[in-house]
Design an enzyme around this catalytic site. Structure first.
Site, PDB file in Angstrom:
ATOM      1  N   HIS A   1      -0.063   0.185 -10.347  1.00 55.13           N
ATOM      2  CA  HIS A   1      -0.864  -0.730  -9.509  1.00 55.13           C
ATOM      3  C   HIS A   1      -1.357  -1.931 -10.333  1.00 55.13           C
ATOM      4  O   HIS A   1      -2.550  -2.235 -10.359  1.00 55.13           O
ATOM      5  CB  HIS A   1      -2.063   0.010  -8.879  1.00 55.13           C
ATOM      6  CG  HIS A   1      -2.562  -0.653  -7.621  1.00 55.13           C
ATOM      7  ND1 HIS A   1      -3.045   0.027  -6.542  1.00 55.13           N
ATOM      8  CD2 HIS A   1      -2.638  -1.977  -7.288  1.00 55.13           C
ATOM      9  CE1 HIS A   1      -3.414  -0.821  -5.594  1.00 55.13           C
ATOM     10  NE2 HIS A   1      -3.164  -2.054  -6.026  1.00 55.13           N
TER      11      HIS A   1
ATOM     12  N   ARG B   1       0.857  -1.191   0.000  1.00 53.95           N
ATOM     13  CA  ARG B   1       0.000   0.000   0.000  1.00 53.95           C
ATOM     14  C   ARG B   1       0.893   1.242   0.000  1.00 53.95           C
ATOM     15  O   ARG B   1       1.905   1.285   0.705  1.00 53.95           O
ATOM     16  CB  ARG B   1      -0.872   0.026   1.256  1.00 53.95           C
ATOM     17  CG  ARG B   1      -2.209  -0.646   1.064  1.00 53.95           C
ATOM     18  CD  ARG B   1      -3.149   0.233   0.234  1.00 53.95           C
ATOM     19  NE  ARG B   1      -4.444  -0.346   0.008  1.00 53.95           N
ATOM     20  CZ  ARG B   1      -4.776  -1.109  -1.033  1.00 53.95           C
ATOM     21  NH1 ARG B   1      -3.885  -1.425  -1.931  1.00 53.95           N
ATOM     22  NH2 ARG B   1      -6.002  -1.555  -1.179  1.00 53.95           N
TER      23      ARG B   1
HETATM   24  P1  NDP Z   1      -2.639 -10.883   3.992  1.00 49.44           P
HETATM   25  O1  NDP Z   1      -3.670 -10.273   4.872  1.00 49.44           O
HETATM   26  O2  NDP Z   1      -2.805 -12.287   3.551  1.00 49.44           O
HETATM   27  O3  NDP Z   1      -1.207 -10.790   4.713  1.00 49.44           O
HETATM   28  C1  NDP Z   1      -0.763  -9.639   5.366  1.00 49.44           C
HETATM   29  C2  NDP Z   1       0.589  -9.927   5.992  1.00 49.44           C
HETATM   30  O4  NDP Z   1       1.062  -8.719   6.592  1.00 49.44           O
HETATM   31  C3  NDP Z   1       0.523 -10.992   7.093  1.00 49.44           C
HETATM   32  O5  NDP Z   1       1.656 -11.819   7.047  1.00 49.44           O
HETATM   33  C4  NDP Z   1       0.541 -10.154   8.364  1.00 49.44           C
HETATM   34  O6  NDP Z   1       1.097 -10.802   9.487  1.00 49.44           O
HETATM   35  C5  NDP Z   1       1.431  -9.011   7.936  1.00 49.44           C
HETATM   36  N1  NDP Z   1       1.210  -7.849   8.792  1.00 49.44           N
HETATM   37  C6  NDP Z   1       0.078  -7.133   8.967  1.00 49.44           C
HETATM   38  N2  NDP Z   1       0.274  -6.159   9.868  1.00 49.44           N
HETATM   39  C7  NDP Z   1       1.568  -6.277  10.290  1.00 49.44           C
HETATM   40  C8  NDP Z   1       2.342  -5.589  11.242  1.00 49.44           C
HETATM   41  N3  NDP Z   1       1.860  -4.572  11.970  1.00 49.44           N
HETATM   42  N4  NDP Z   1       3.614  -5.994  11.436  1.00 49.44           N
HETATM   43  C9  NDP Z   1       4.131  -7.028  10.724  1.00 49.44           C
HETATM   44  N5  NDP Z   1       3.431  -7.733   9.799  1.00 49.44           N
HETATM   45  C10 NDP Z   1       2.148  -7.351   9.602  1.00 49.44           C
HETATM   46  O7  NDP Z   1      -2.498  -9.893   2.755  1.00 49.44           O
HETATM   47  P2  NDP Z   1      -2.043 -10.245   1.248  1.00 49.44           P
HETATM   48  O8  NDP Z   1      -0.726 -10.942   1.300  1.00 49.44           O
HETATM   49  O9  NDP Z   1      -3.136 -10.885   0.498  1.00 49.44           O
HETATM   50  O10 NDP Z   1      -1.905  -8.774   0.645  1.00 49.44           O
HETATM   51  C11 NDP Z   1      -1.025  -7.831   1.245  1.00 49.44           C
HETATM   52  C12 NDP Z   1      -1.321  -6.467   0.666  1.00 49.44           C
HETATM   53  O11 NDP Z   1      -0.913  -6.437  -0.702  1.00 49.44           O
HETATM   54  C13 NDP Z   1      -2.809  -6.112   0.600  1.00 49.44           C
HETATM   55  O12 NDP Z   1      -3.275  -5.609   1.821  1.00 49.44           O
HETATM   56  C14 NDP Z   1      -2.851  -5.088  -0.496  1.00 49.44           C
HETATM   57  O13 NDP Z   1      -2.724  -3.806   0.076  1.00 49.44           O
HETATM   58  C15 NDP Z   1      -1.635  -5.410  -1.364  1.00 49.44           C
HETATM   59  N6  NDP Z   1      -1.998  -5.866  -2.701  1.00 49.44           N
HETATM   60  C16 NDP Z   1      -1.451  -5.209  -3.775  1.00 49.44           C
HETATM   61  C17 NDP Z   1      -1.741  -5.610  -5.061  1.00 49.44           C
HETATM   62  C18 NDP Z   1      -1.095  -4.940  -6.217  1.00 49.44           C
HETATM   63  O14 NDP Z   1      -1.471  -5.220  -7.366  1.00 49.44           O
HETATM   64  N7  NDP Z   1      -0.111  -4.082  -5.972  1.00 49.44           N
HETATM   65  C19 NDP Z   1      -2.668  -6.714  -5.325  1.00 49.44           C
HETATM   66  C20 NDP Z   1      -3.150  -7.364  -4.144  1.00 49.44           C
HETATM   67  C21 NDP Z   1      -2.816  -6.923  -2.882  1.00 49.44           C
HETATM   68  P3  NDP Z   1       0.450 -12.142  10.104  1.00 49.44           P
HETATM   69  O15 NDP Z   1       0.793 -13.250   9.107  1.00 49.44           O
HETATM   70  O16 NDP Z   1       1.135 -12.304  11.399  1.00 49.44           O
HETATM   71  O17 NDP Z   1      -1.026 -11.913  10.197  1.00 49.44           O
END
Ligand code: NDP
Length: 309
Positions: free
Chosen positions: A272, A224
């Site tokens: 994006h 993001r």
């Molecule tokens: P998930 O919800 O599956 O995974 C999020 C990960 O981030 C998890 O491992 C989580 O930890 C970790 N996380 C969240 N908060 C924290 C924190 N405070 N400290 C450390 N780690 C943290 O999301 P996705 O993998 O599906 O997607 C990630 C992001 O990618 C989306 O939110 C979106 O914004 C972006 N995205 C971008 C796209 C693009 O085309 N550029 C397309 C699709 C998504 P934990 O495992 O411990 O819960």
């Protein structure tokens, strides 16, 4: 079965409608006012929908068109039913590919060769070392981050990962929490951000973090835009602390034409597009999950509203 679509992206919605006609003609994507609210069983949304779903009595499930749900969760009137992120196998495969391509391009500085070609200049540069000499850290080990980290591991990179909760993955040094982040940074040559936007991740990639990386490290952000402080990034690029940044996401999208990022020599911008599945894949997942929700089956990729992602 009527699914309410709340989106201004008429072109994409038109593509989904066309794809649904082939894949599952029993599902109709409808706009507000097209059918009685009592016939709507699900909603597909890509933007904050403040108050617009509260009056629909038979909603079983909400689908987010976006993998990032930060804007939706800002809405206190969002009905307390499952909110599903429609992440598909294609989304995962596309993100893995995006990450791999840009890790290689950053590590071997292929962007300088692209520039040399434009200038008709032959410049051999130093020989490249092997991937095993390069530390890549993936921030976010979720649906997209974990498969990307595993792929980089399998290609011979020294991979570390960072998440909110502890993880154990063979061949990947895993860190969690603020202390874990500090431990991982000094060995990170390429930092890949696949974090969602939450209160904790907003502005996380900023000057003090950049200064903990080895001089000349690269950054790839496909999570993001608001996770990264752009002014601090430009300063770090100008000082050489960061040698190159690849950005797919921005605080404001589309990226405004007057942004310095367009022309900065150390920046590659992509619009994006890291991981957007095709309409047929997207609606197949929608159809499968809607039917599961109506049967009362367990769904996957449900947003944890307390965690914010
Ligand atoms: P998930 O919800 O599956 O995974 C999020 C990960 O981030 C998890 O491992 C989580 O930890 C970790 N996380 C969240 N908060 C924290 C924190 N405070 N400290 C450390 N780690 C943290 O999301 P996705 O993998 O599906 O997607 C990630 C992001 O990618 C989306 O939110 C979106 O914004 C972006 N995205 C971008 C796209 C693009 O085309 N550029 C397309 C699709 C998504 P934990 O495992 O411990 O819960």
């Amino acid at each position: 079965m009527n699914v309410l679509v709340l989106s201004d992206d008429h072109e994409t919605v038109g593509q989904w409608r066309a794809a649904l006609e082939h894949i599952d003609p029993q599902i109709c994507l409808v706009r507000e006012g097209e059918v009685p609210g009592s016939t709507i069983v699900a909603a597909l949304v890509d933007q904050p929908v403040r108050g617009r779903l509260a009056a629909l009595p038979h909603l079983h499930v909400l689908f987010s068109m976006m993998a990032g749900v930060d804007a939706l969760l800002d809405d206190p009137t969002l009905p307390p039913i499952p909110l599903v992120r429609l992440v598909t196998h294609d989304t995962v495969a596309l993100m893995r590919e995006y990450v791999y391509y840009h890790v290689v391009r950053s590590r071997r500085r292929f962007y300088t060769i692209e520039e040399d070609q434009r200038r008709r200049r032959w410049n051999l540069g130093a020989p490249s070392s092997s991937p095993s000499s390069c530390g890549v850290s993936v921030l976010g080990l979720g649906r997209l981050g974990l498969p990307s980290a595993i792929m980089l591991r399998d290609l011979g990179y020294r991979v570390a990962g960072w998440s909110r909760t502890p993880k154990e993955v063979a061949g990947i040094r895993s860190f969690y929490g603020p202390v874990g982040l500090q431990e991982l940074l000094p060995t990170t040559n390429i930092l890949v951000c696949l974090l969602p936007l939450t209160i904790e991740t907003e502005g996380l990639l900023r000057a003090d973090l950049f200064n903990e990386l080895p001089f000349g490290a690269s950054i790839i952000n496909a999570g993001r835009g608001q996770c990264l402080n752009m002014d601090d990034l430009i300063a770090a690029l100008d000082s050489g602390q960061i040698s190159h940044a690849t950005l797919d996401v921005f605080p404001m999208e589309p990226l405004p034409s007057n942004s310095t990022l367009w022309s900065h020599a150390g920046v590659t911008v992509t619009p994006h597009i890291a991981a957007e599945p095709t309409p047929d894949v997207f609606v197949s997942r929608l159809s499968r999950d809607l039917r599961k929700a109506l049967r009362g089956d367990v769904l996957t990729d449900i947003v944890d509203r307390r965690a914010g992602y």
